[in-house]
Design an enzyme around this catalytic site. Structure first.
Site, PDB file in Angstrom:
ATOM      1  N   MET A  30    -123.742 -51.138-110.897  1.00 28.32           N
ATOM      2  CA  MET A  30    -122.799 -51.911-110.076  1.00 28.32           C
ATOM      3  C   MET A  30    -123.356 -53.327-109.888  1.00 28.32           C
ATOM      4  SD  MET A  30    -121.006 -49.251-107.492  1.00 28.32           S
ATOM      5  CE  MET A  30    -122.317 -49.101-106.306  1.00 28.32           C
ATOM      6  N   HIS A  34    -131.983 -55.028-110.512  1.00 26.91           N
ATOM      7  CA  HIS A  34    -133.399 -55.142-110.129  1.00 26.91           C
ATOM      8  C   HIS A  34    -134.229 -54.415-111.178  1.00 26.91           C
ATOM      9  CE1 HIS A  34    -132.856 -51.043-108.817  1.00 26.91           C
ATOM     10  NE2 HIS A  34    -131.951 -51.412-107.915  1.00 26.91           N
ATOM     11  N   HIS A  37    -133.021 -51.052-112.587  1.00 23.10           N
ATOM     12  CA  HIS A  37    -132.009 -51.094-113.647  1.00 23.10           C
ATOM     13  C   HIS A  37    -132.642 -51.527-114.970  1.00 23.10           C
ATOM     14  CE1 HIS A  37    -129.403 -52.109-110.006  1.00 23.10           C
ATOM     15  NE2 HIS A  37    -128.846 -51.014-110.474  1.00 23.10           N
ATOM     16  N   GLN A  61    -115.721 -45.450-104.950  1.00 22.72           N
ATOM     17  CA  GLN A  61    -116.850 -44.643-104.472  1.00 22.72           C
ATOM     18  C   GLN A  61    -117.393 -45.135-103.138  1.00 22.72           C
ATOM     19  OE1 GLN A  61    -119.254 -45.759-108.079  1.00 22.72           O
ATOM     20  NE2 GLN A  61    -120.978 -45.547-106.684  1.00 22.72           N
ATOM     21  N   GLY A 149    -130.924 -43.495-112.770  1.00 26.83           N
ATOM     22  CA  GLY A 149    -132.183 -43.472-112.027  1.00 26.83           C
ATOM     23  C   GLY A 149    -132.295 -42.221-111.160  1.00 26.83           C
ATOM     24  N   ASP A 152    -130.987 -41.690-107.292  1.00 21.82           N
ATOM     25  CA  ASP A 152    -129.682 -41.080-107.010  1.00 21.82           C
ATOM     26  C   ASP A 152    -129.636 -39.700-107.664  1.00 21.82           C
ATOM     27  OD1 ASP A 152    -128.256 -43.334-105.624  1.00 21.82           O
ATOM     28  OD2 ASP A 152    -128.860 -44.351-107.456  1.00 21.82           O
ATOM     29  N   SER A 188    -130.258 -52.084-104.860  1.00 19.95           N
ATOM     30  CA  SER A 188    -129.533 -53.353-104.683  1.00 19.95           C
ATOM     31  C   SER A 188    -129.302 -53.609-103.201  1.00 19.95           C
ATOM     32  CB  SER A 188    -128.192 -53.292-105.412  1.00 19.95           C
ATOM     33  OG  SER A 188    -128.413 -52.956-106.762  1.00 19.95           O
ATOM     34  N   ARG A 189    -129.194 -52.530-102.415  1.00 18.58           N
ATOM     35  CA  ARG A 189    -128.933 -52.688-100.972  1.00 18.58           C
ATOM     36  C   ARG A 189    -130.156 -53.237-100.217  1.00 18.58           C
ATOM     37  NH1 ARG A 189    -125.742 -48.212-102.240  1.00 18.58           N
ATOM     38  NH2 ARG A 189    -123.591 -48.401-101.505  1.00 18.58           N
TER      39      ARG A 189
HETATM   40  O1  PAF Z   1    -125.437 -45.677-109.512  1.00 19.55           O
HETATM   41  C1  PAF Z   1    -124.557 -46.562-109.564  1.00 19.55           C
HETATM   42  O2  PAF Z   1    -124.849 -47.772-109.599  1.00 19.55           O
HETATM   43  C2  PAF Z   1    -123.087 -46.164-109.571  1.00 19.55           C
HETATM   44  O3  PAF Z   1    -122.871 -45.032-108.800  1.00 19.55           O
HETATM   45  C3  PAF Z   1    -122.538 -45.964-110.998  1.00 19.55           C
HETATM   46  C4  PAF Z   1    -123.218 -44.835-111.735  1.00 19.55           C
HETATM   47  C5  PAF Z   1    -122.688 -47.252-111.799  1.00 19.55           C
HETATM   48  C6  PAF Z   1    -121.031 -45.637-110.924  1.00 19.55           C
HETATM   49  O4  PAF Z   1    -120.325 -46.648-110.297  1.00 19.55           O
END
Ligand code: PAF
Length: 298
Positions: A30, A34, A37, A61, A149, A152, A188-189
């Site tokens: 999204m 960082h 990613h 989401q 990652g 999550d 990112s948060r």
């Molecule tokens: O983990 C994320 O950044 C999001 O949940 C994803 C997998 C890109 C789906 O929007």
């Protein structure tokens, strides 16, 4: 290397058509990239001939409007970083491209894995949104491998279930959580934490480390392990939304750790929800490295 930006599924398919004789790796994001990613991009680069990274802040989401509004958006920097890390193509669609007028389909994975942990706090819509957008992104890219990652962890469980059930021919690769030097999982948060909150947030990895220390000393009861988490958080003035020990495949609660188990936590710090987890494996010791100063605090 400069990544090429494409905005539509048609453009993406045209760009990938001549590259399909080689392996395609995909990193869905999204944005607000960082190091976490970028480590996924590097993993994809090392195992594939072409790497696609998507940037799409998926509205479906987000279960809180404020979270969606304040989600960091840094596309120009992201495209540069993605290219430097080895992405060939950045797919950055608009909302209208992903959800055109009349869009009426939701991919919904069973409640047993979507209404627990994050799903219990954020509501069923969260993983419906994730499963739907990931299915759409996978069908747009049709990669050989897709990289996610471990921070999550529940998302990976949901995505694995979804691709198995829908028969989407892709290998889901889970990569280790990237952490700052003080142990905080990259997210990112994190950019939305004030300096004071950022300092307090170090209690989050410390709390998991406290549970890992207890586990290494022989504690196996889930309640004792989550107590160790809660105690460490409480010393920093934090209260978790959840701290649970679950089976890493089906996310069922575990009372005592006899085989590998996932200890997952969510902790609000100011206005930001931080999530993190560790896998506890009997006979293995893989503790989060924390700087000496943090350890002396203990
Ligand atoms: O983990 C994320 O950044 C999001 O949940 C994803 C997998 C890109 C789906 O929007």
């Amino acid at each position: 290397m400069t990544a090429r930006i494409v905005r539509t599924v048609d453009e993406l398919r045209a760009a990938l058509a001549p590259l399909r004789s080689g392996a395609i790796g995909f990193v869905p994001t999204m944005g607000a990239l960082h190091e976490g990613h970028l480590s996924l991009v590097r993993a994809a680069r090392s195992e594939n001939d072409t790497v696609v990274l998507s940037i799409f802040v998926n509205p479906t989401q987000f279960t809180q409007a404020a979270d969606l509004e304040t989600y960091p958006r840094t596309e120009e920097a992201d495209v540069a970083l993605a290219g430097t890390a080895g992405a060939d193509i950045v797919f950055a669609p608009s909302s209208a491209e992903m959800y055109p007028s009349g869009f009426a389909t939701t991919v919904s994975v069973d409640a047993a894995i979507t209404e627990t942990l994050e799903g219990a706090v954020r509501g069923r819509a969260h993983f419906d949104g994730v499963a739907t957008v990931v299915a759409k992104l996978l069908l747009a890219v049709l990669p050989d491998d897709a990289y996610f990652g471990a921070k999550d962890a529940q998302q990976v469980v949901v995505v694995r279930r979804m691709v198995a059930d829908l028969g989407i021919p892709v290998r889901i690769v889970q990569c280790p959580t990237s952490r700052d030097a003080d142990g905080l999982a990259l997210s990112s948060r994190n950019t939305r934490l004030t300096p004071d909150e950022r300092a307090v947030a170090t209690a989050v990895p410390r709390s998991l480390r406290a549970a890992q220390d207890a586990f290494a000393s022989g504690t196996r009861e889930a309640s004792a392990l989550t107590d160790a988490v809660r105690d460490e958080l409480s010393a920093a003035g934090l209260v978790p939304e959840y701290a649970e020990v679950v089976d890493p495949r089906g996310l069922e609660p575990v009372a005592s750790v006899v085989r590998s188990a996932l200890l997952a936590i969510a902790v609000p710090v100011g206005a930001v929800r931080l999530i993190d987890n560790v896998v506890l494996v009997p006979g293995e010791d893989d503790r989060i490295p924390l700087p000496a100063i943090e350890m002396s605090h203990r």
